[in-house]
Motif scaffolding. Structure first.
Motif, PDB file in Angstrom:
ATOM      1  N   PHE A   1       0.836  -1.207   0.000  1.00 13.57           N
ATOM      2  CA  PHE A   1       0.000   0.000   0.000  1.00 13.57           C
ATOM      3  C   PHE A   1       0.867   1.252   0.000  1.00 13.57           C
ATOM      4  O   PHE A   1       0.619   2.203  -0.749  1.00 13.57           O
ATOM      5  N   CYS A   2       1.913   1.246   0.836  1.00 16.09           N
ATOM      6  CA  CYS A   2       2.810   2.411   0.910  1.00 16.09           C
ATOM      7  C   CYS A   2       3.538   2.630  -0.414  1.00 16.09           C
ATOM      8  O   CYS A   2       3.707   3.772  -0.857  1.00 16.09           O
ATOM      9  N   ASP A   3       3.971   1.543  -1.050  1.00 14.21           N
ATOM     10  CA  ASP A   3       4.637   1.658  -2.349  1.00 14.21           C
ATOM     11  C   ASP A   3       3.690   2.243  -3.392  1.00 14.21           C
ATOM     12  O   ASP A   3       4.096   3.037  -4.252  1.00 14.21           O
TER      13      ASP A   3
ATOM     14  N   VAL B   1       1.102   4.252  -2.797  1.00 20.82           N
ATOM     15  CA  VAL B   1       0.949   5.676  -2.486  1.00 20.82           C
ATOM     16  C   VAL B   1       2.133   6.472  -3.032  1.00 20.82           C
ATOM     17  O   VAL B   1       1.966   7.539  -3.641  1.00 20.82           O
ATOM     18  N   SER B   2       3.328   5.931  -2.838  1.00 20.72           N
ATOM     19  CA  SER B   2       4.529   6.595  -3.344  1.00 20.72           C
ATOM     20  C   SER B   2       4.479   6.734  -4.859  1.00 20.72           C
ATOM     21  O   SER B   2       4.831   7.781  -5.411  1.00 20.72           O
ATOM     22  N   PHE B   3       4.037   5.665  -5.542  1.00 19.37           N
ATOM     23  CA  PHE B   3       3.954   5.678  -7.008  1.00 19.37           C
ATOM     24  C   PHE B   3       3.032   6.787  -7.503  1.00 19.37           C
ATOM     25  O   PHE B   3       3.390   7.580  -8.387  1.00 19.37           O
ATOM     26  N   PHE B   4       1.838   6.874  -6.917  1.00 21.02           N
ATOM     27  CA  PHE B   4       0.882   7.894  -7.365  1.00 21.02           C
ATOM     28  C   PHE B   4       1.327   9.300  -6.968  1.00 21.02           C
ATOM     29  O   PHE B   4       1.082  10.264  -7.699  1.00 21.02           O
ATOM     30  N   LEU B   5       1.995   9.409  -5.823  1.00 16.34           N
ATOM     31  CA  LEU B   5       2.510  10.715  -5.414  1.00 16.34           C
ATOM     32  C   LEU B   5       3.579  11.197  -6.388  1.00 16.34           C
ATOM     33  O   LEU B   5       3.619  12.378  -6.752  1.00 16.34           O
ATOM     34  N   GLU B   6       4.440  10.286  -6.819  1.00 18.61           N
ATOM     35  CA  GLU B   6       5.465  10.643  -7.803  1.00 18.61           C
ATOM     36  C   GLU B   6       4.823  11.146  -9.091  1.00 18.61           C
ATOM     37  O   GLU B   6       5.264  12.146  -9.669  1.00 18.61           O
ATOM     38  N   ARG B   7       3.794  10.453  -9.554  1.00 22.32           N
ATOM     39  CA  ARG B   7       3.120  10.881 -10.787  1.00 22.32           C
ATOM     40  C   ARG B   7       2.482  12.251 -10.636  1.00 22.32           C
ATOM     41  O   ARG B   7       2.477  13.051 -11.575  1.00 22.32           O
ATOM     42  N   GLU B   8       1.930  12.526  -9.448  1.00 21.47           N
ATOM     43  CA  GLU B   8       1.331  13.832  -9.213  1.00 21.47           C
ATOM     44  C   GLU B   8       2.381  14.928  -9.277  1.00 21.47           C
ATOM     45  O   GLU B   8       2.152  15.999  -9.839  1.00 21.47           O
ATOM     46  N   PHE B   9       3.546  14.673  -8.700  1.00 19.91           N
ATOM     47  CA  PHE B   9       4.624  15.652  -8.757  1.00 19.91           C
ATOM     48  C   PHE B   9       5.057  15.899 -10.201  1.00 19.91           C
ATOM     49  O   PHE B   9       5.215  17.042 -10.637  1.00 19.91           O
ATOM     50  N   VAL B  10       5.281  14.818 -10.949  1.00 19.31           N
ATOM     51  CA  VAL B  10       5.775  14.951 -12.320  1.00 19.31           C
ATOM     52  C   VAL B  10       4.740  15.619 -13.220  1.00 19.31           C
ATOM     53  O   VAL B  10       5.085  16.253 -14.217  1.00 19.31           O
ATOM     54  N   ALA B  11       3.464  15.486 -12.876  1.00 20.59           N
ATOM     55  CA  ALA B  11       2.414  16.124 -13.680  1.00 20.59           C
ATOM     56  C   ALA B  11       2.473  17.636 -13.601  1.00 20.59           C
ATOM     57  O   ALA B  11       1.936  18.339 -14.463  1.00 20.59           O
ATOM     58  N   SER B  12       3.132  18.156 -12.580  1.00 23.57           N
ATOM     59  CA  SER B  12       3.259  19.605 -12.447  1.00 23.57           C
ATOM     60  C   SER B  12       4.195  20.148 -13.520  1.00 23.57           C
ATOM     61  O   SER B  12       5.257  19.585 -13.768  1.00 23.57           O
ATOM     62  N   PRO B  13       3.832  21.254 -14.172  1.00 24.51           N
ATOM     63  CA  PRO B  13       4.702  21.836 -15.204  1.00 24.51           C
ATOM     64  C   PRO B  13       5.994  22.428 -14.658  1.00 24.51           C
ATOM     65  O   PRO B  13       6.908  22.724 -15.420  1.00 24.51           O
ATOM     66  N   SER B  14       6.092  22.558 -13.329  1.00 24.80           N
ATOM     67  CA  SER B  14       7.280  23.183 -12.745  1.00 24.80           C
ATOM     68  C   SER B  14       8.135  22.207 -11.943  1.00 24.80           C
ATOM     69  O   SER B  14       9.090  22.623 -11.290  1.00 24.80           O
ATOM     70  N   LEU B  15       7.794  20.895 -11.975  1.00 25.23           N
ATOM     71  CA  LEU B  15       8.529  19.920 -11.190  1.00 25.23           C
ATOM     72  C   LEU B  15       9.032  18.753 -12.042  1.00 25.23           C
ATOM     73  O   LEU B  15       8.387  18.351 -13.011  1.00 25.23           O
ATOM     74  N   ALA B  16      10.195  18.226 -11.666  1.00 23.25           N
ATOM     75  CA  ALA B  16      10.727  16.989 -12.235  1.00 23.25           C
ATOM     76  C   ALA B  16      11.126  16.104 -11.064  1.00 23.25           C
ATOM     77  O   ALA B  16      11.290  16.582  -9.938  1.00 23.25           O
ATOM     78  N   LEU B  17      11.296  14.804 -11.327  1.00 28.82           N
ATOM     79  CA  LEU B  17      11.537  13.856 -10.249  1.00 28.82           C
ATOM     80  C   LEU B  17      12.903  13.203 -10.364  1.00 28.82           C
ATOM     81  O   LEU B  17      13.260  12.681 -11.419  1.00 28.82           O
TER      82      LEU B  17
END
Length: 212
Positions: free
Chosen positions: A176-178, A180-196
């Motif tokens: 479950f934690c993994d 959550v981490s996966f979807f959180l990463e995608r949310e960050f990368v979806a931002s036009p001002s963020l990279a991962l």
């Protein structure tokens, strides 16, 4: 899981791929974790669509496969094994796009990296259904990544998500934690001002600094 800021310059290898000057079109390699006929068809249609746009310059797939064969690298574990920077330098590309597939060779997502640092500039799921819809999504992803690439030197923030420790959670919650981490990463990368920044890349940078 905590976000940690990191400058793109902090992750650059000693001999990085040369950055594309402002105003020029970045070179892009497009591959998949599967080489079935259906996936090849998606890649071919996506290449036609991308070639009609001026967002990127595509590298021929046969050249990519030749380099992978020479280096004895497998596409199946390409992203996880963090070979993007190594192969990106050999191909002289600025962006590396990987079409992710399921074990039964269905296209489910596209991940795009800056080839000189390994940071993830795009990560998105693909539409289910028609081949046309999938192809359109791949084209949009590459256009979006090309726009973010232009901001790498000025304005794009880089973050890394890493697990610190398990505070009393039972072992059956790890999946479950993994997730959550996966979807959180995608949310960050979806931002036009963020990279991962990939965790494996962060570990390598820390190791290099400790050795220095």
């Amino acid at each position: 899981i905590v976000p940690a800021s990191a400058r793109a310059s902090d992750t650059t290898e000693p001999t990085p791929t040369k950055k594309t000057p402002a105003g020029n079109t970045p070179r892009l390699a497009l591959v998949s974790t599967s080489k079935t006929a259906a996936i090849d068809n998606i890649l071919t249609l996506a290449e036609v669509k991308i070639s009609a746009d001026s967002a990127v310059q595509l590298v021929e797939r046969r050249e990519i496969y030749r380099i992978l064969a020479e280096q004895k690298l497998s596409l199946a574990g390409f992203v996880k094994e963090d070979q993007v920077v190594k192969v990106g330098k050999m191909l002289g590309v600025n962006l590396f796009a990987v079409l992710e597939t399921t074990p039964n060779s269905q296209a489910v997502g596209v991940v795009i990296f800056d080839a000189s640092t390994g940071i993830r500039v795009w990560d998105a799921a693909l539409a289910e259904g028609s081949l046309d819809a999938i192809t359109v999504d791949v084209g949009r992803a590459i256009q979006g990544a090309a726009e973010k690439y232009k901001k790498l030197e000025n304005g794009l923030k880089t973050v890394c998500i890493t697990a610190v420790r398990n505070v009393g959670l039972p072992s059956d919650k790890e999946v479950f934690c993994d997730t959550v981490s996966f979807f959180l990463e995608r949310e960050f990368v979806a931002s036009p001002s963020l990279a991962l920044l990939e965790r494996t890349r962060l570990d390598k940078v820390i190791q290099e600094r400790n050795l220095g």
